[in-house]
Scaffold this active site. Structure first.
Site, PDB file in Angstrom:
ATOM      1  N   GLU A  53      57.598  25.862  16.792  1.00 24.93           N
ATOM      2  CA  GLU A  53      57.099  26.017  18.160  1.00 24.93           C
ATOM      3  C   GLU A  53      55.667  25.482  18.266  1.00 24.93           C
ATOM      4  O   GLU A  53      55.315  24.799  19.232  1.00 24.93           O
ATOM      5  CB  GLU A  53      57.155  27.494  18.577  1.00 24.93           C
ATOM      6  CG  GLU A  53      56.720  27.721  20.017  1.00 24.93           C
ATOM      7  CD  GLU A  53      57.022  29.124  20.518  1.00 24.93           C
ATOM      8  OE1 GLU A  53      57.336  30.013  19.695  1.00 24.93           O
ATOM      9  OE2 GLU A  53      56.961  29.328  21.749  1.00 24.93           O
TER      10      GLU A  53
ATOM     11  N   HIS B 227      57.780  31.773  22.334  1.00 25.19           N
ATOM     12  CA  HIS B 227      58.984  32.427  21.819  1.00 25.19           C
ATOM     13  C   HIS B 227      58.541  33.290  20.633  1.00 25.19           C
ATOM     14  O   HIS B 227      58.961  34.422  20.521  1.00 25.19           O
ATOM     15  CB  HIS B 227      60.041  31.389  21.443  1.00 25.19           C
ATOM     16  CG  HIS B 227      61.377  32.005  21.154  1.00 25.19           C
ATOM     17  ND1 HIS B 227      62.002  32.835  22.049  1.00 25.19           N
ATOM     18  CD2 HIS B 227      62.191  31.939  20.071  1.00 25.19           C
ATOM     19  CE1 HIS B 227      63.149  33.257  21.513  1.00 25.19           C
ATOM     20  NE2 HIS B 227      63.282  32.730  20.318  1.00 25.19           N
TER      21      HIS B 227
ATOM     22  N   CYS C 252      68.943  34.317  22.415  1.00 25.08           N
ATOM     23  CA  CYS C 252      67.545  34.672  22.696  1.00 25.08           C
ATOM     24  C   CYS C 252      66.974  33.974  23.924  1.00 25.08           C
ATOM     25  O   CYS C 252      65.849  34.255  24.323  1.00 25.08           O
ATOM     26  CB  CYS C 252      66.684  34.330  21.485  1.00 25.08           C
ATOM     27  SG  CYS C 252      67.449  34.846  19.958  1.00 25.08           S
TER      28      CYS C 252
ATOM     29  N   PHE D  65      69.050  30.819  19.087  1.00 19.84           N
ATOM     30  CA  PHE D  65      70.036  30.458  18.077  1.00 19.84           C
ATOM     31  C   PHE D  65      71.108  29.636  18.780  1.00 19.84           C
ATOM     32  O   PHE D  65      71.487  29.921  19.916  1.00 19.84           O
ATOM     33  CB  PHE D  65      70.690  31.720  17.503  1.00 19.84           C
ATOM     34  CG  PHE D  65      69.956  32.299  16.326  1.00 19.84           C
ATOM     35  CD1 PHE D  65      68.795  31.743  15.836  1.00 19.84           C
ATOM     36  CD2 PHE D  65      70.460  33.428  15.697  1.00 19.84           C
ATOM     37  CE1 PHE D  65      68.136  32.287  14.739  1.00 19.84           C
ATOM     38  CE2 PHE D  65      69.813  33.987  14.602  1.00 19.84           C
ATOM     39  CZ  PHE D  65      68.655  33.419  14.134  1.00 19.84           C
TER      40      PHE D  65
ATOM     41  N   LYS E 163      56.082  39.543  21.535  1.00 16.60           N
ATOM     42  CA  LYS E 163      57.087  40.168  20.663  1.00 16.60           C
ATOM     43  C   LYS E 163      56.413  41.001  19.585  1.00 16.60           C
ATOM     44  O   LYS E 163      57.009  41.912  19.035  1.00 16.60           O
ATOM     45  CB  LYS E 163      57.980  39.109  20.000  1.00 16.60           C
ATOM     46  CG  LYS E 163      59.021  38.509  20.940  1.00 16.60           C
ATOM     47  CD  LYS E 163      59.960  37.566  20.206  1.00 16.60           C
ATOM     48  CE  LYS E 163      61.006  36.955  21.139  1.00 16.60           C
ATOM     49  NZ  LYS E 163      60.457  35.875  21.989  1.00 16.60           N
TER      50      LYS E 163
ATOM     51  N   HIS F 211      61.678  41.785  19.620  1.00 16.20           N
ATOM     52  CA  HIS F 211      62.507  40.712  20.173  1.00 16.20           C
ATOM     53  C   HIS F 211      63.702  41.341  20.894  1.00 16.20           C
ATOM     54  O   HIS F 211      64.591  41.884  20.260  1.00 16.20           O
ATOM     55  CB  HIS F 211      62.966  39.801  19.029  1.00 16.20           C
ATOM     56  CG  HIS F 211      63.605  38.526  19.479  1.00 16.20           C
ATOM     57  ND1 HIS F 211      64.163  38.366  20.739  1.00 16.20           N
ATOM     58  CD2 HIS F 211      63.770  37.335  18.845  1.00 16.20           C
ATOM     59  CE1 HIS F 211      64.655  37.135  20.832  1.00 16.20           C
ATOM     60  NE2 HIS F 211      64.422  36.500  19.711  1.00 16.20           N
TER      61      HIS F 211
END
Lengths: 86, 403
Positions: free
Chosen positions: B305, B294, B162, B390, B326, B331
């Site tokens: 976050e 994010h 990501c 990830f 998003k 995403h």
């Protein structure tokens, strides 16, 4: 094999313990199973019983599946097996 | 060191077929998430996504091209055409020899893989199309951009899940910043909205069945999107000398690794990347007006976050705006940072901050100004774009309003 024994076997394997070390009132936390381990256990349970477990890792408390102890997991699986095999 | 500015932008994603349509949708807080229209969707538990609809590949590419271009390559080329046309650059001679393209991507040609696995496993065929390999390789998109625009300098693909696009854009920035080349094409793309792609994500049980609600207490997971975002990064003096229109300045970046868990995010890793980007760009925390989060809409990311932002900014965390687009485009995994950079450009250049839509219930663990549901007018001097992948690989970009 009883549902309870199979579920305990799966959880024990995930926790790298003997099934005899997993009691009905153990929690996943006590057994050292983290969120990834839980998702993997649920997958193994789904495969073993050919059922679908309604579990979303984002909202465990909202999922219609109680993971607070081994006993609650076993009860949940027994219910799902009864429903989905009916 | 050279200053780096953005002189071209292009995109295609669930919100629009170009930058203008995408920014309009972000201003209006429109959702691009809808029912997936893909083969075997009835066998999926997750049936929604930020899919690019009303798109006809045959209208954009000829038969020979389509034999070589997976969907992620098609999206990349369409976005690159828009970005490079807007920049007004033509690559020949010395400029062509030095300029290259660095793109982020995670899955490569997933649709190509899916279709060909079907044909050999499900249909039992023993022969596949001769171009399967050049079509599915992760670097196919970067290579086709280099070929179409005659970019003969450093070109490669970065794959950090990501955070791929942010890592890629950081690399391109660094090359122009360090004087290696006056121009780099940068960004990323992704297209894994096919049966196998969505099924794989289902397995992890982090996807939402009903929508992407970042920072909202009732969020229940991420929703996948697809598309591409491509930018022209140009050395400031080079851009000025030819009278190019400048959209924003790329001021710095930082990368960090959690070195902790393959899927769970870390506040410390995120904080270090955010603080590092400020330091690299020589920006005071109090100058930051907007952060494109994010903001995946998962329980774990959004609270981690938020905590990282609170840590880095202290009291200023309550004065800055942070939104997750998003919620609108989904995403885009390896392409997500690229499409999200458009929201940073809109904040800096146009003074409009994109909202976090689907925000329904405050979450005390995400107690920041997430620009709920409606875009906001504000003068923003500095914007950050967060990406936390990830595997614990983080990349944060810092942009400045160009005045």
């Amino acid at each position: 094999m009883e549902i309870k024994d199979k579920v305990i076997e799966i959880i024990a394997e995930q926790a790298v313990l003997e099934p005899s070390d997993v009691t009905m009132d153990s929690t996943l936390d006590e057994l050292g199973i983290d969120s990834l381990g839980l998702v993997e256990s649920i997958f193994a349970i789904e495969e073993a019983f050919d059922i679908s477990v309604p579990f979303n890792a984002n909202a465990p408390q909202e999922s219609d599946f109680d993971i607070s102890s081994v006993a609650s997991i076993v009860a949940g699986i027994e219910k799902l097996v009864a429903e989905q095999k009916a | 060191m050279k200053r780096v500015v953005i002189t071209g932008a292009g995109t295609i994603n669930a919100l629009g077929a170009n930058v203008a349509e995408t920014l309009e949708a972000m201003r209006e807080g429109r959702s691009g998430i809808s029912e997936l229209d893909i083969r075997d969707v009835d066998r999926l538990a997750i049936k929604i996504g930020g899919q690019v609809k009303e798109y006809e590949p045959e209208a954009r590419f000829n038969r020979q091209e389509l034999a070589l271009y997976d969907r992620f390559t098609q999206f990349t080329l369409l976005a690159a055409r828009e970005a490079i046309a807007q920049s007004g650059l033509k690559f020949d001679g010395e400029l062509a020899a030095r300029s290259g393209v660095v793109l982020g991507n995670s899955g490569g040609g997933m649709t190509t893989l899916d279709e060909n696995y079907r044909s050999v496993y499900e249909e039992g065929k023993n022969r596949v199309h001769p171009f399967v390999v050049p079509k599915l390789m992760n670097n196919a998109a970067a290579s086709h951009v280099s070929m179409e625009f005659n970019l003969k300098g450093p070109s490669f693909t970065v794959s950090t899940a990501c955070a791929s696009s942010n890592h890629a854009m950081a690399q391109a920035f660094q090359m122009v910043h360090g004087g290696l080349t006056p121009v780099m094409i940068a960004g990323g793309s992704e297209s894994m909205l096919c049966f196998g792609g969505v099924k794989a994500w289902e397995g992890l049980r982090v996807m939402s069945k009903d929508g992407c609600r970042p920072f909202s207490a009732n969020r229940n997971g991420m929703v996948q999107g697809e598309g591409a975002g491509i930018f022209v990064f140009e050395e400031l003096e080079h851009a000025k000398a030819r009278g190019a229109e400048i959209h924003a300045e790329v001021a710095g970046f930082a990368m960090s690794s959690d070195a902790a868990d393959i899927v769970m995010p870390s506040k410390n890793g995120a904080s270090r990347a955010i603080a590092g980007a400020l330091q690299d760009a020589r920006i005071n925390a109090t100058e930051v007006g907007y952060i494109n989060a994010h903001g995946t809409g998962t329980a774990a990311n959004d609270k981690t976050e938020s905590a990282a932002v609170a840590d880095v900014f202290g009291a200023h965390a309550d004065r800055l705006m942070i939104s997750s687009t998003k919620s609108m485009h989904g995403h885009l995994i390896g392409g997500t940072g690229a499409v999200e950079l458009l929201a940073c450009i809109m904040a800096l250049r146009d003074g409009i901050v994109a909202p976090t839509i689907n925000y329904e219930e405050p979450d005390p663990e995400c107690a920041l100004d997430v620009v709920p549901n409606e875009a906001r007018e504000a003068k923003v001097d500095v914007a950050l774009s967060n990406a936390f992948a990830f595997g614990g690989l983080n990349a944060v970009l810092a942009l400045k309003r160009f005045a």
